[in-house]
Design a protein around this motif. Sequence first.
Motif, PDB file in Angstrom:
ATOM      1  N   GLU A 176     -13.278 -52.176  44.420  1.00  0.00           N
ATOM      2  CA  GLU A 176     -12.352 -52.765  45.220  1.00  0.00           C
ATOM      3  C   GLU A 176     -12.632 -54.209  45.553  1.00  0.00           C
ATOM      4  OE1 GLU A 176     -11.108 -50.405  48.284  1.00  0.00           O
ATOM      5  OE2 GLU A 176     -10.089 -48.872  47.219  1.00  0.00           O
ATOM      6  N   VAL A 177     -13.888 -54.451  45.966  1.00  0.00           N
ATOM      7  CA  VAL A 177     -14.192 -55.722  46.095  1.00  0.00           C
ATOM      8  C   VAL A 177     -14.102 -56.739  45.121  1.00  0.00           C
ATOM      9  CG1 VAL A 177     -16.334 -57.019  46.833  1.00  0.00           C
ATOM     10  CG2 VAL A 177     -15.630 -54.990  47.993  1.00  0.00           C
ATOM     11  N   LEU A 178     -14.596 -56.391  43.823  1.00  0.00           N
ATOM     12  CA  LEU A 178     -14.296 -57.047  42.420  1.00  0.00           C
ATOM     13  C   LEU A 178     -13.023 -57.477  42.276  1.00  0.00           C
ATOM     14  CD1 LEU A 178     -17.193 -55.449  40.443  1.00  0.00           C
ATOM     15  CD2 LEU A 178     -17.277 -57.337  41.459  1.00  0.00           C
ATOM     16  N   GLU A 179     -12.016 -56.419  42.522  1.00  0.00           N
ATOM     17  CA  GLU A 179     -10.687 -56.684  42.322  1.00  0.00           C
ATOM     18  C   GLU A 179      -9.884 -57.502  43.230  1.00  0.00           C
ATOM     19  OE1 GLU A 179      -8.982 -52.588  42.120  1.00  0.00           O
ATOM     20  OE2 GLU A 179     -10.053 -52.255  40.143  1.00  0.00           O
ATOM     21  N   THR A 180     -10.548 -57.395  44.544  1.00  0.00           N
ATOM     22  CA  THR A 180      -9.756 -57.905  45.604  1.00  0.00           C
ATOM     23  C   THR A 180      -9.765 -59.655  45.760  1.00  0.00           C
ATOM     24  OG1 THR A 180      -9.825 -56.061  46.857  1.00  0.00           O
ATOM     25  CG2 THR A 180      -9.596 -57.984  48.094  1.00  0.00           C
ATOM     26  N   PHE A 181     -11.281 -60.132  45.474  1.00  0.00           N
ATOM     27  CA  PHE A 181     -11.726 -61.385  45.511  1.00  0.00           C
ATOM     28  C   PHE A 181     -11.417 -62.204  44.199  1.00  0.00           C
ATOM     29  CE2 PHE A 181     -13.343 -59.232  49.189  1.00  0.00           C
ATOM     30  CZ  PHE A 181     -12.924 -59.740  50.230  1.00  0.00           C
ATOM     31  N   SER A 182     -11.375 -63.423  44.132  1.00  0.00           N
ATOM     32  CA  SER A 182     -11.560 -64.286  43.037  1.00  0.00           C
ATOM     33  C   SER A 182     -13.249 -64.569  42.985  1.00  0.00           C
ATOM     34  CB  SER A 182     -10.855 -65.590  43.138  1.00  0.00           C
ATOM     35  OG  SER A 182     -11.319 -66.654  42.388  1.00  0.00           O
ATOM     36  N   TRP A 183     -13.834 -64.697  41.945  1.00  0.00           N
ATOM     37  CA  TRP A 183     -14.974 -64.894  41.590  1.00  0.00           C
ATOM     38  C   TRP A 183     -15.374 -66.208  40.833  1.00  0.00           C
ATOM     39  CZ3 TRP A 183     -17.991 -62.058  44.700  1.00  0.00           C
ATOM     40  CH2 TRP A 183     -17.256 -60.896  45.166  1.00  0.00           C
ATOM     41  N   GLU A 184     -14.503 -67.251  40.796  1.00  0.00           N
ATOM     42  CA  GLU A 184     -14.598 -68.365  40.090  1.00  0.00           C
ATOM     43  C   GLU A 184     -15.934 -69.238  40.502  1.00  0.00           C
ATOM     44  OE1 GLU A 184     -11.275 -70.849  39.868  1.00  0.00           O
ATOM     45  OE2 GLU A 184      -9.934 -69.387  39.184  1.00  0.00           O
ATOM     46  N   ASN A 185     -16.217 -69.113  41.733  1.00  0.00           N
ATOM     47  CA  ASN A 185     -17.493 -70.028  42.334  1.00  0.00           C
ATOM     48  C   ASN A 185     -18.515 -69.220  42.957  1.00  0.00           C
ATOM     49  OD1 ASN A 185     -16.218 -72.686  41.810  1.00  0.00           O
ATOM     50  ND2 ASN A 185     -14.705 -72.118  43.333  1.00  0.00           N
ATOM     51  N   GLU A 186     -18.253 -67.875  43.079  1.00  0.00           N
ATOM     52  CA  GLU A 186     -19.419 -66.961  43.728  1.00  0.00           C
ATOM     53  C   GLU A 186     -19.727 -65.866  42.577  1.00  0.00           C
ATOM     54  OE1 GLU A 186     -17.717 -65.633  47.198  1.00  0.00           O
ATOM     55  OE2 GLU A 186     -17.068 -67.855  48.044  1.00  0.00           O
ATOM     56  N   SER A 187     -20.964 -65.364  42.966  1.00  0.00           N
ATOM     57  CA  SER A 187     -21.447 -64.468  41.968  1.00  0.00           C
ATOM     58  C   SER A 187     -20.995 -62.871  42.356  1.00  0.00           C
ATOM     59  CB  SER A 187     -22.912 -64.526  41.967  1.00  0.00           C
ATOM     60  OG  SER A 187     -23.430 -63.452  41.071  1.00  0.00           O
ATOM     61  N   PRO A 188     -20.542 -62.060  41.600  1.00  0.00           N
ATOM     62  CA  PRO A 188     -20.199 -61.031  41.743  1.00  0.00           C
ATOM     63  C   PRO A 188     -21.377 -59.844  41.222  1.00  0.00           C
ATOM     64  CG  PRO A 188     -19.250 -61.404  39.676  1.00  0.00           C
ATOM     65  CD  PRO A 188     -19.954 -62.554  40.129  1.00  0.00           C
ATOM     66  N   ALA A 189     -22.684 -60.440  41.230  1.00  0.00           N
ATOM     67  CA  ALA A 189     -23.523 -59.607  40.628  1.00  0.00           C
ATOM     68  C   ALA A 189     -24.140 -58.583  41.380  1.00  0.00           C
ATOM     69  CB  ALA A 189     -24.505 -60.583  40.246  1.00  0.00           C
ATOM     70  N   MET A 190     -24.153 -58.894  42.682  1.00  0.00           N
ATOM     71  CA  MET A 190     -24.547 -57.827  43.786  1.00  0.00           C
ATOM     72  C   MET A 190     -23.859 -56.565  43.639  1.00  0.00           C
ATOM     73  SD  MET A 190     -25.217 -58.116  47.895  1.00  0.00           S
ATOM     74  CE  MET A 190     -26.056 -59.368  47.678  1.00  0.00           C
ATOM     75  N   PHE A 191     -22.511 -56.768  43.701  1.00  0.00           N
ATOM     76  CA  PHE A 191     -21.706 -55.477  43.440  1.00  0.00           C
ATOM     77  C   PHE A 191     -21.680 -54.866  42.267  1.00  0.00           C
ATOM     78  CE2 PHE A 191     -20.037 -58.820  46.544  1.00  0.00           C
ATOM     79  CZ  PHE A 191     -20.001 -57.878  47.813  1.00  0.00           C
ATOM     80  N   LYS A 192     -21.799 -55.659  41.248  1.00  0.00           N
ATOM     81  CA  LYS A 192     -21.809 -54.813  39.811  1.00  0.00           C
ATOM     82  C   LYS A 192     -23.253 -54.342  39.610  1.00  0.00           C
ATOM     83  CE  LYS A 192     -18.728 -58.153  37.457  1.00  0.00           C
ATOM     84  NZ  LYS A 192     -18.392 -58.788  36.177  1.00  0.00           N
ATOM     85  N   ARG A 193     -24.371 -54.818  40.351  1.00  0.00           N
ATOM     86  CA  ARG A 193     -25.457 -54.175  40.028  1.00  0.00           C
ATOM     87  C   ARG A 193     -25.592 -52.853  41.090  1.00  0.00           C
ATOM     88  NH1 ARG A 193     -31.346 -56.968  42.397  1.00  0.00           N
ATOM     89  NH2 ARG A 193     -32.613 -54.945  42.008  1.00  0.00           N
ATOM     90  N   CYS A 194     -24.861 -52.955  42.119  1.00  0.00           N
ATOM     91  CA  CYS A 194     -24.888 -51.735  42.810  1.00  0.00           C
ATOM     92  C   CYS A 194     -23.969 -50.543  42.146  1.00  0.00           C
ATOM     93  CB  CYS A 194     -23.952 -52.256  44.260  1.00  0.00           C
ATOM     94  SG  CYS A 194     -24.201 -50.462  45.372  1.00  0.00           S
ATOM     95  N   ILE A 195     -23.141 -50.920  41.642  1.00  0.00           N
ATOM     96  CA  ILE A 195     -22.241 -49.934  40.452  1.00  0.00           C
ATOM     97  C   ILE A 195     -23.324 -49.420  39.804  1.00  0.00           C
ATOM     98  CG2 ILE A 195     -20.627 -49.695  39.025  1.00  0.00           C
ATOM     99  CD1 ILE A 195     -18.810 -51.604  40.244  1.00  0.00           C
ATOM    100  N   GLY A 196     -24.185 -50.004  39.035  1.00  0.00           N
ATOM    101  CA  GLY A 196     -24.948 -49.577  38.043  1.00  0.00           C
ATOM    102  C   GLY A 196     -26.086 -48.563  38.874  1.00  0.00           C
ATOM    103  N   GLU A 197     -26.411 -49.106  39.875  1.00  0.00           N
ATOM    104  CA  GLU A 197     -27.571 -48.502  40.737  1.00  0.00           C
ATOM    105  C   GLU A 197     -27.018 -47.074  41.101  1.00  0.00           C
ATOM    106  OE1 GLU A 197     -28.520 -51.214  43.701  1.00  0.00           O
ATOM    107  OE2 GLU A 197     -30.073 -52.153  42.585  1.00  0.00           O
TER     108      GLU A 197
END
Length: 250
Positions: A176-197
């Motif tokens: 939901e966080v990844l879908e809610t916000f724009s990620w043009e200038n900020e990194s979504p890596a933390m949330f994507k990494r968390c999904i994998g973990e």
Amino acid sequence: MVNKRLKKLMIEAVDNQLRDPETEYVKEAYEEMREAGYTAKEAKEAIAGVLLAEMYTILGEQRTFDENRYRKGLEEMLEDYEIREAEEPWPGMNELIEQGDAALDQDFRDPSAIVPWEKAWEIVRDKVKDADMPMEISEVDEATDYEYDLGEWIENMMFSYQRMGEHEKCIRFCEEVLETFSWENESPAMFKRCIGECLFALGKTEEGDQWHEEWLGSEWEADAAIAGTFYWMGRRNYGKAEQILDRILE
């Protein structure tokens, strides 16, 4: 001389607004300042400053008079003079965050402790989705005058799910966080990494591998590379970890 003439004209305009029933909100602001101990002259000059700022906006940006913007300017003036407390940008949000803080401090393993934060997240999600355009987390923080420090709070919510072992909920939250916000200038890596973990913690190793394959196949920024390297090292697939490092070093 010009400044004095302008000041006189602005005060006259304020006087007219104080007499006009359609601008009753100006009279309310004036009376609040008088009750707070300011003289009539000081109160009118403060209001005239807000009116002048609105006129500059109209002339400089070729806009029409915006009554809501003028009202907001008067409210901010009263807040600056410490006459009126600043209104919370999203009513109820602070109370929910504080309730969650207290409950998680008492027992961070209790799944019910995060319920107030889940309700607060619903407010954030709905507000951001209703915005005119996609927004970065930092842009939402700026728009709410950093009242909630969303960047840090959202991370804390993610980590709280992990600590209490609510991995399924954590995956949904990150999505939901990844879908809610724009990620043009900020990194979504933390949330994507968390999904994998979380997939790995649930024993869904094949899904976790596929998640990282697809993610790292399309993104090669530094945060993603670091996350991928540690993931594959944890999976003892040192060949893939080395490939990522080689790609980044190139």
